[in-house]
Write an enzyme that holds these catalytic residues in place. Structure first.
Site, PDB file in Angstrom:
ATOM      1  N   LYS A  87       0.842  -1.199   0.000  1.00 19.93           N
ATOM      2  CA  LYS A  87       0.000   0.000   0.000  1.00 19.93           C
ATOM      3  C   LYS A  87       0.877   1.248   0.000  1.00 19.93           C
ATOM      4  CE  LYS A  87      -2.160   2.775   2.934  1.00 19.93           C
ATOM      5  NZ  LYS A  87      -2.171   4.001   2.165  1.00 19.93           N
TER       6      LYS A  87
ATOM      7  N   GLU B  30      10.119   0.603  10.454  1.00 19.10           N
ATOM      8  CA  GLU B  30      11.149   1.625  10.245  1.00 19.10           C
ATOM      9  C   GLU B  30      10.456   2.951  10.505  1.00 19.10           C
ATOM     10  OE1 GLU B  30      12.997   4.341   9.367  1.00 19.10           O
ATOM     11  OE2 GLU B  30      13.087   3.935   7.226  1.00 19.10           O
TER      12      GLU B  30
ATOM     13  N   CYS C  13      13.430  10.379   7.515  1.00 21.41           N
ATOM     14  CA  CYS C  13      13.375   9.894   8.898  1.00 21.41           C
ATOM     15  C   CYS C  13      14.740   9.947   9.561  1.00 21.41           C
ATOM     16  CB  CYS C  13      12.816   8.490   8.948  1.00 21.41           C
ATOM     17  SG  CYS C  13      13.523   7.420   7.702  1.00 21.41           S
TER      18      CYS C  13
ATOM     19  N   GLU D 222       9.938  14.783  16.205  1.00 23.56           N
ATOM     20  CA  GLU D 222      10.288  14.758  14.792  1.00 23.56           C
ATOM     21  C   GLU D 222       9.410  15.749  14.026  1.00 23.56           C
ATOM     22  OE1 GLU D 222       9.359  11.172  12.517  1.00 23.56           O
ATOM     23  OE2 GLU D 222      11.314  11.358  11.547  1.00 23.56           O
TER      24      GLU D 222
END
Lengths: 526, 290
Positions: free
Chosen positions: A232, A306, A340, A437
């Site tokens: 997806k 991840e 990331c 983040e």
């Protein structure tokens, strides 16, 4: 990926010439003095003794790409209409204009896709490994052949500079298929004293920051080890995955080995919770990663995650300063900071802080922000309106927390989602902009005195994906890389990726590795 | 008059009683009380995690060779106290032959894992031939603090078989021993305490999994949890709560008598792969890529 630094200015600088017919793009300011030339009429801007260095517009040619108005789901080797009969618009974040209609897959489509994968697993897992490899090699080759088309579409759909999609995303994606293809018939050598077997049907959910590359990271090792897949893509960046589906169809890969189902979070959740799925591989936010880990609890599904990061990029006083500044820029502004592993927390040794920060500010003034399709652009469009709002909100938070903000006075395009590269000085460990983040071009800067202090600060965070270290002293590098709690450490470099190099995090940045021999483990059982 | 042994906990290298003051009676088959065991509390567990966290830096910082020597030392001390473990196993209902076999296997397992301390890195690490001009290598590193709910069915072997692959790789651990067969765990702690193993590397609690498993799984300063029993509800709860801090969660519900259940893949469950990059060029020369 060749010898490419993500953010470089590689084109010849031309001087600002008055010519209203040609579009001129200017960096925010410049200290380059104008050079008189009798051949050209020099702008009156030289009155202020300085003028703007600029670049001719250098747009990538987009005429050769092949895009349909509407994309369906790729299930069991065919493009099929979604059960919901619903479509949504995918847009170009640099122009806010619609590119195509994308099928909105739901739980029913996921069910069909998983069942197709389950059926195909019977024969695919028994296919001679040497033959399996050939299909994967073929996919790698076809991506290479159509690399430029993929690069253009990636940039149109995601907003990243064409230079990055052309030189990094697409070649690396092809290389990942090529690398893992070669593993298919050598798996017994990868796991000493074990006979690895595929796990079955793999559900893969990927993010919007590297759409094709993440698809390659997921698909290549899964196929090489004999699994079948339901992938997806992220809702905002489905196009290159759908183009990949076309390649997969053309490659002759047996029906049902790969399905690509576009849609939103509900489709992802249906995939995670589907009882016939044997493994989930997810790249995305830590928040969603935790949801997935919880959702599969007690189900015997294998999981690799991840997730997010908040990497420390550490500059010591014995570092090669100019290269370190390039590393800082590449660390945080590569892909608009939608990375990331972005080096989003800068730690500069106190005695060189003023010098480094000044050089960093000077370098930022030369960054070109704007049309992602322009080959000179360093920082493209923020991927979505939602993400832009999130980044701007963090900038507000940083100001409210008392940090000192710095942005260059560059002009942003009037249309599309853009964000100025941003520094926050005088930040501390407790600031939210330091702990959380942001996933945008926002860098927080702290100083340190001793190596013990910087290790403590760098590790004092729930994440642990990556880190950077800049020093000329080898023993210091090894001391740091040993003590930093992060899955990838770049020493005197930053944001480098390779199919042979394992990537993945410690702690709340997730578990499992992608890339290299270690990237096979999540897709096998013994 | 025989001196009876008081079984306490093992936290940070010391043998404290449970802070809660609670106990449970351990009975033999004849329903006679063998011992009053500490019924550990959540607070005991949290104290043990503090001790384990404190020990990570020192233990993981040891030379791999040194860790191997200490594990071998554990085997030596265990060998010397074999008779005591056999006697405790008999007291907890084992037959003589199975008790002797269990102790023999536990000693052999210490020797087996001692040898792995400085070898698994070479098998599971790699130098990666990246396409750019960089030197790139990957090495396993300890996950950190690991908590264990040990096998319920064995008193010594399951406990030892779970602890060893964790500490081989530089992790520290907090272990909940078998509730119904807890004696060997605390005696094994005495072995550890006299084997040059630093304080806090292994911490052992006795008590009840039903009470403690959710606290084990939800602790935010624990990096991994290993569950060695078969209670499906506890397995699910642990996996769910582990998501709070993306804890690595494993079920090692294994037959520890089998040789196949000693292997380096268990070591690797609680290792992280770290990859380091460095340019291969003279820093600063023209054309160098950073």
């Amino acid at each position: 990926m060749g010898r490419i630094t993500a953010i470089t200015i590689s084109v010849k600088i031309k001087f600002y010439i008055q010519n209203p017919k040609r579009q001129k793009r200017t960096p925010s300011s410049s200290n380059i003095q104008i050079i008189e030339s009798s051949n050209y009429q020099i702008t009156k801007m030289s009155k202020i003794k300085k003028t703007f260095a600029s670049y001719d517009a250098a747009p990538e040619n987009t005429s050769h790409i092949d895009l349909k108005a509407q994309y369906d789901l790729f299930i069991n080797g065919k493009f099929v209409k979604p059960q919901s009969k619903q479509y949504y618009d995918t847009i170009n974040p640099a122009t806010e204009k619609k590119i195509a209609s994308i099928a909105k897959g739901n739980a029913k489509d996921i069910d069909l896709a998983v069942k197709s994968a389950k059926k195909a697993f019977e024969s695919w897992s028994k296919t001679e490994p040497k033959e399996r490899a050939k299909y994967i090699y073929r996919i790698a080759r076809m991506i290479q052949e159509r690399a430029r088309e993929f690069a253009v579409i990636e940039t149109m759909n995601g907003g990243k500079p064409i230079r990055e999609s052309r030189d990094i995303d697409i070649p690396l994606a092809a290389n990942h298929f090529f690398y893992y293809a070669g593993w298919a018939d050598k798996l017994d050598y990868a796991f000493p004293n074990r006979k690895p077997k595929p796990v079955g049907v793999v559900g893969q959910i990927i993010p919007w920051n590297f759409p094709l590359l993440m698809a390659a990271w997921k698909l290549a090792p899964a196929l090489a080890t004999g699994n079948t897949v339901v992938l997806k893509p992220a809702e905002s960046t489905p196009l290159t995955a759908l183009k990949l589906a076309e390649i997969i169809q053309e490659s002759g890969l047996p029906d049902g080995v790969v399905q690509i189902v576009t849609g939103f979070g509900d489709a992802g959740a249906a995939l995670v919770n589907h009882p016939l799925v044997n493994k989930i591989a997810f790249t995305g936010s830590t928040e969603v990663g935790k949801y997935i880990q919880k959702a599969v609890a007690g189900s015997n599904k294998k999981v690799t995650l991840e997730l997010g990061g908040k990497a420390a990029n550490i500059i010591f006083d014995d570092a090669p300063i100019d290269q370190a500044v390039e590393g800082i820029v590449n660390g945080i502004f590569f892909n608009q900071g939608h990375v990331c592993c972005a080096g989003s927390r800068l730690f500069v040794q106190e005695n060189i802080a003023d010098k480094v920060i000044q050089k960093l500010k000077d370098r930022m003034k030369t960054l070109i922000i704007g049309d992602p399709m322009d080959k000179n652009t360093d920082i493209g469009a923020i991927n979505s309106k939602e993400q832009l709002l999130k980044i701007n909100n963090y900038i507000k938070i940083g100001i409210a927390e008392g940090a000192e903000m710095y942005q260059t006075n560059c002009a942003l395009p009037s249309q599309g989602y853009f964000c100025k590269p941003t520094l926050f000085l005088h930040t501390s460990q407790s600031h939210r902009i330091v702990q959380e983040e942001i996933f945008g071009p926002v860098l927080t800067i702290q100083t340190f005195r001793t190596i013990e202090e910087v290790i403590e600060k760098a590790n004092n965070i729930p994440y642990g994906l990556s880190a950077g270290v800049w020093t000329d002293k080898g023993s210091k590098i090894f001391n740091l890389t040993t003590k930093l709690r992060a899955g990838v450490v770049w020493a005197n470099t930053y944001n480098k990726f390779d199919p042979t190099s394992p990537f993945g995090g410690y702690q709340e940045s997730g578990f499992g590795r992608e890339g290299g021999v270690h990237g096979l483990l999540p897709y096998v059982h013994f | 008059m025989e001196i009876l042994k008081t079984y306490k906990l093992f936290i940070g290298g010391a043998f404290p009683r449970t802070e809660s003051g609670r106990y449970y009676k351990l009975e033999n088959k004849q329903k006679q009380v063998i011992a009053n065991m500490c019924l550990s509390s959540r607070k005991d567990f949290r104290n043990a995690v503090v001790a384990a966290r404190k020990a990570v830096e020192g233990w993981s910082g040891r030379a791999a060779f040194n860790r191997g020597q200490i594990l071998y030392r554990i085997a030596e001390i265990l060998e010397g106290r074999k008779a005591q473990f056999v006697a405790e196993l008999l007291l907890q209902g084992s037959t003589k032959s199975s008790a002797e076999k269990e102790v023999r296997l536990a000693i052999d397992r210490c020797v087996y894992y001692s040898g792995w301390c400085d070898k698994y890195q070479q098998l599971f690490g790699s130098v990666n031939p990246v396409a750019t001009s960089h030197f790139n290598f990957s090495v396993p590193e300890p996950t950190g603090v690991v908590c264990v709910i040990a096998d319920e069915n064995t008193s010594l072997l399951g406990l030892v078989s779970a602890i060893l692959p964790i500490i081989v790789g530089g992790n520290t651990c907090v272990v909940l021993a078998s509730e119904s067969k807890p004696l060997c765990s605390i005696t094994f702690a005495e072995v550890l305490a006299t084997s040059d193993l630093a304080a806090g590397v292994v911490n052992i609690l006795t008590g009840n999994s039903k009470e403690l498993h959710t606290h084990f799984a939800s602790h935010m300063d624990v990096n991994a949890i290993i569950y060695c029993r078969e209670n499906a509800a506890e397995i699910k709860a642990i996996a769910e709560l582990s998501s709070m801090n993306v804890k690595r969660s494993f079920v090692w519900n294994k037959d520890w008598l089998k040789a196949e259940n000693e292997n380096p893949y268990l070591i690797m469950d609680v290792q992280e792969i770290k990859t380091t990059w460095h340019p291969i060029e003279n820093i600063g020369v023209s054309g160098a890529k950073y």
